[in-house]
Design a protein around this motif. Structure first.
Motif, short mmCIF file in Angstrom:
data_model
loop_
_atom_site.label_atom_id
_atom_site.label_comp_id
_atom_site.label_asym_id
_atom_site.label_seq_id
_atom_site.Cartn_x
_atom_site.Cartn_y
_atom_site.Cartn_z
N UNK A 1 5.19 7.22 11.29
CA UNK A 1 6.45 6.89 10.61
C UNK A 1 7.47 6.39 11.63
N UNK A 2 8.33 5.46 11.18
CA UNK A 2 9.33 4.89 12.07
C UNK A 2 10.74 5.05 11.50
N UNK A 3 11.74 5.08 12.39
CA UNK A 3 13.14 5.07 11.99
C UNK A 3 13.65 3.65 12.16
N UNK A 4 14.21 3.10 11.08
CA UNK A 4 14.53 1.68 11.04
C UNK A 4 16.03 1.44 10.92
N UNK A 5 16.47 0.32 11.56
CA UNK A 5 17.84 -0.16 11.45
C UNK A 5 17.80 -1.69 11.42
N UNK A 6 18.84 -2.29 10.86
CA UNK A 6 18.94 -3.75 10.88
C UNK A 6 19.02 -4.20 12.33
N UNK A 7 18.08 -5.05 12.75
CA UNK A 7 18.01 -5.46 14.15
C UNK A 7 19.23 -6.26 14.58
N UNK A 8 19.95 -6.85 13.62
CA UNK A 8 21.08 -7.71 13.96
C UNK A 8 22.43 -7.01 13.76
N UNK A 9 22.41 -5.68 13.61
CA UNK A 9 23.64 -4.91 13.49
C UNK A 9 23.70 -3.93 14.65
N UNK A 10 24.38 -4.31 15.76
CA UNK A 10 24.37 -3.45 16.95
C UNK A 10 24.77 -2.00 16.72
N UNK A 11 25.80 -1.70 15.90
CA UNK A 11 26.12 -0.28 15.68
C UNK A 11 24.98 0.48 15.01
N UNK A 12 24.20 -0.20 14.15
CA UNK A 12 23.07 0.46 13.50
C UNK A 12 21.98 0.76 14.52
N UNK A 13 21.73 -0.18 15.43
CA UNK A 13 20.73 0.06 16.48
C UNK A 13 21.18 1.21 17.38
N UNK A 14 22.48 1.27 17.68
CA UNK A 14 22.98 2.38 18.48
C UNK A 14 22.82 3.70 17.75
N UNK A 15 23.05 3.70 16.43
CA UNK A 15 22.85 4.91 15.64
C UNK A 15 21.40 5.37 15.68
#
Length: 216
Positions: free
Chosen positions: A39-53
């Protein structure tokens, strides 16, 4: 049942779950997704705050940027530049599947995955739930759904036990079939090099193109 964990294994019934996942990701939230490995934890790759989260949820620093999952091998050239012929051959042979390729990121991309030094790690997962989601969201930053140093999650409940309320939604497709992380090949140097052994053995990789083993 945990209200954050939502069944998403059946294409005939997963519509509402995927709608919710797309909505959360578009707003910069985090979603746990099943893949063919773990299983993976996913974030929008083009939203830097989401990647930081995502990094914060795992307890990981920017020096360990997350890989990016894509829906098909055709997306490779939209995100990477100067892809070696050997890396393309591996992608054609093992995507979708348990192979991650580190390649040179296209310099025009408006993203911030961490300290990537101009590279990006790409993979096409061999899992219908993940692919259905990626077809709607585009590239997602995805790292294994566990806190750093802990075992990788092979069920949605495993992931929740580690990540808890830092993730808005957990898509549950049962036990991950592979239960081992992807193999990672670095394609940014003069030769292809296996930097993490995993789902695809060095022997299988070398059946397609020369790949050096991990350095000691």
């Amino acid at each position: 049942m945990n209200e954050r964990i939502t069944p998403a294994s059946d294409p005939s019934t997963w519509g509402r779950a995927l709608d919710e996942a797309v909505n959360i990701l578009s707003r910069g939230g985090l979603v746990v997704v099943p893949t063919d490995t773990v299983y993976g934890i996913a974030a929008d790759a083009f939203t830097p705050p989401a990647v930081q989260a995502l990094l914060d949820a795992k307890g990981r620093g920017r020096q360990m940027p997350p890989p990016v999952l894509i829906a098909s091998v055709q997306t490779l050239d939209g995100l990477a530049t100067g892809v070696p012929a050997g890396a393309r051959a591996l992608a054609e042979a093992f995507w979708p599947g348990g192979l991650t390729l580190i390649v040179r990121a296209h310099p025009s991309l408006a993203w911030d995955l961490g300290e990537t030094h101009g590279t990006v790690a790409l993979r096409v997962p061999d899992h219908e739930t993940a692919l259905a989601l990626l077809a709607r969201t585009g590239p997602l930053a995805v790292s294994s759904a566990n806190t750093t140093g802990s075992p990788a999650a092979v069920t949605a409940q495993d992931a929740y036990d580690q990540l808890g309320d830092s993730v808005a939604l957990y898509l549950d497709a049962g036990e991950a079939p592979g239960q081992v992380s992807s193999s990672i090949v670095d394609a940014t140097g003069e030769t292809l090099r296996l930097v993490r052994a995993g789902a695809i053995s060095l022997e299988r990789l070398n059946e397609v193109t020369p790949v050096e083993g991990p350095t000691a």
